[in-house]
Design a protein around this motif. Structure first.
Motif, mmCIF file in Angstrom:
data_model
loop_
_atom_site.group_PDB
_atom_site.id
_atom_site.type_symbol
_atom_site.label_atom_id
_atom_site.label_comp_id
_atom_site.label_asym_id
_atom_site.label_seq_id
_atom_site.Cartn_x
_atom_site.Cartn_y
_atom_site.Cartn_z
ATOM 1 N N LEU A 1 -9.105 -7.724 0.108
ATOM 2 C CA LEU A 1 -8.452 -6.880 -0.888
ATOM 3 C C LEU A 1 -8.145 -5.481 -0.364
ATOM 4 O O LEU A 1 -7.373 -4.746 -0.977
ATOM 5 C CB LEU A 1 -9.334 -6.777 -2.138
ATOM 6 C CG LEU A 1 -9.482 -8.062 -2.959
ATOM 7 C CD1 LEU A 1 -10.575 -7.900 -4.004
ATOM 8 C CD2 LEU A 1 -8.168 -8.436 -3.623
ATOM 9 N N GLN A 2 -8.749 -5.111 0.743
ATOM 10 C CA GLN A 2 -8.526 -3.786 1.319
ATOM 11 C C GLN A 2 -7.632 -3.832 2.553
ATOM 12 O O GLN A 2 -7.463 -2.831 3.243
ATOM 13 C CB GLN A 2 -9.880 -3.149 1.660
ATOM 14 C CG GLN A 2 -10.720 -2.845 0.421
ATOM 15 C CD GLN A 2 -12.168 -2.536 0.744
ATOM 16 O OE1 GLN A 2 -12.618 -2.697 1.877
ATOM 17 N NE2 GLN A 2 -12.921 -2.105 -0.258
ATOM 18 N N SER B 1 -4.181 -2.544 -7.951
ATOM 19 C CA SER B 1 -5.168 -3.151 -7.068
ATOM 20 C C SER B 1 -6.434 -3.458 -7.859
ATOM 21 O O SER B 1 -6.596 -3.019 -9.005
ATOM 22 C CB SER B 1 -5.477 -2.210 -5.900
ATOM 23 O OG SER B 1 -5.942 -0.966 -6.386
ATOM 24 N N TYR B 2 -7.331 -4.203 -7.250
ATOM 25 C CA TYR B 2 -8.556 -4.592 -7.949
ATOM 26 C C TYR B 2 -9.390 -3.360 -8.278
ATOM 27 O O TYR B 2 -9.635 -2.510 -7.409
ATOM 28 C CB TYR B 2 -9.359 -5.569 -7.092
ATOM 29 C CG TYR B 2 -10.548 -6.156 -7.814
ATOM 30 C CD1 TYR B 2 -10.377 -6.943 -8.947
ATOM 31 C CD2 TYR B 2 -11.846 -5.914 -7.369
ATOM 32 C CE1 TYR B 2 -11.468 -7.481 -9.617
ATOM 33 C CE2 TYR B 2 -12.939 -6.450 -8.027
ATOM 34 C CZ TYR B 2 -12.744 -7.229 -9.153
ATOM 35 O OH TYR B 2 -13.830 -7.757 -9.816
ATOM 36 N N GLY C 1 0.776 -1.224 0.000
ATOM 37 C CA GLY C 1 0.000 0.000 0.000
ATOM 38 C C GLY C 1 0.809 1.277 0.000
ATOM 39 O O GLY C 1 0.258 2.358 -0.156
ATOM 40 N N VAL D 1 0.306 -5.464 -4.051
ATOM 41 C CA VAL D 1 0.392 -5.326 -5.505
ATOM 42 C C VAL D 1 1.830 -5.603 -5.928
ATOM 43 O O VAL D 1 2.775 -5.080 -5.334
ATOM 44 C CB VAL D 1 -0.039 -3.910 -5.954
ATOM 45 C CG1 VAL D 1 0.195 -3.727 -7.452
ATOM 46 C CG2 VAL D 1 -1.505 -3.672 -5.615
ATOM 47 N N HIS E 1 -3.241 -8.403 1.412
ATOM 48 C CA HIS E 1 -3.204 -7.994 0.006
ATOM 49 C C HIS E 1 -1.990 -7.132 -0.288
ATOM 50 O O HIS E 1 -1.554 -6.330 0.540
ATOM 51 C CB HIS E 1 -4.484 -7.213 -0.318
ATOM 52 C CG HIS E 1 -4.453 -6.497 -1.632
ATOM 53 N ND1 HIS E 1 -4.142 -5.152 -1.745
ATOM 54 C CD2 HIS E 1 -4.673 -6.931 -2.891
ATOM 55 C CE1 HIS E 1 -4.192 -4.793 -3.018
ATOM 56 N NE2 HIS E 1 -4.505 -5.852 -3.735
#
Length: 273
Positions: A174-175, A141-142, A19, A182, A180
């Motif tokens: 995902l958050q 990210s998604y 992040g 990338v 999660h």
């Protein structure tokens, strides 16, 4: 013959890690690899003995997996991964930490293995209840894409059974930086990768990118833990010759298969066709 150029000539100078951004010059390649892994999988790697990569190879059977898997393994699965119910329900497999990788489709908003493409999202919810799960998305990210944003919908026609909306339980994963991260396909671990100049979005294959990432991550972990030997890597169903299809022409299969034909110590490759 296609012209190729090493990725280090186009490498971004900053990494997106859990992040936040980090300058690639701030950390070693090995540390950059380790901290690019979701936090709960970092923790799992510290306690594990082996990382098992399972290719999306139809010749891999659940009977074979049942014989191979061990209680101190960490699993790596790719995109619309094979045998989802086995990994979610089998007594041993369901209890193993899992790193799931989803590859961006070209430069679109979509990722292979996530809605609106064919996916195992319902299984991911079950997986997360049984063991640590980490999700790596390539490049971005998604994006919560809709079906009309698919650049090639005929490649994967939508059926009435397919989940098209990420459910809240998976949205939460995902958050979360715990679950999660990338991963750029221009990460320093593949800086020497010869991508093709004339192919848009040419980059390493999913399997090779994750192999290089975790090969470097285990070296960092070995140094930190002062271990005599690094974590073992088992590559199941990854092949190094032309008996299998080359799939997308933007991956440099010759380069990848040449490297995988002579793996380093503590790396086992089980090839099958």
């Amino acid at each position: 013959m296609q012209n190729s150029v090493p990725l280090n000539s186009v490498l971004n100078e900053r990494l997106i890690i859990n992040g936040g951004e980090r300058d690639v010059n701030e950390v070693s390649k090995e540390m950059a690899a380790f901290i690019n892994v979701p936090l709960n999988i970092q923790d799992a790697l510290k306690r594990s003995n082996r990382i098992v990569f399972v290719a999306n190879n139809p010749s891999i059977s659940t009977d074979q997996l049942e014989k191979l898997l061990q209680p101190d393994d960490v699993l790596v699965l790719f995109n619309h991964f094979i045998h989802p119910d086995f990994f979610a329900n089998h007594p041993l497999a369901s209890a193993l930490p899992k790193l799931l990788f989803f590859r961006q489709i070209g430069d679109s908003k979509l990722h292979f293995g996530l809605p609106p493409r064919s996916n195992n999202v319902s299984v991911m919810k079950r997986m997360a209840k049984s063991a640590p799960i980490g999700i790596l998305l390539s490049n971005q990210s998604y994006q919560f894409p809709s079906p009309h944003e698919d650049p090639s919908p005929s490649d994967d026609p939508i059926s009435s059974e397919r989940i098209l909306i990420i459910p809240p339980a998976v949205q939460a994963l995902l958050q979360s930086a715990q679950h999660h991260s990338v991963l750029s396909d221009r990460h320093p671990v593949v800086a020497d990768y010869p991508c093709f100049r004339d192919v848009h979005s040419s980059a390493p294959s999913s399997g090779f990118l994750l192999y290089r990432l975790l090969l470097a991550a285990r070296e960092h972990l070995q140094n930190v833990q002062k271990a005599v030997l690094p974590l073992k890597l088992l590559m199941l169903g990854f092949n190094d010759n032309d008996k299998t299809a080359h799939f997308w022409h933007g991956h440099n299969w010759e380069f990848e298969r040449r490297e995988m034909s002579s793996p380093p110590p503590e790396v086992e490759v089980i090839r099958q066709y």
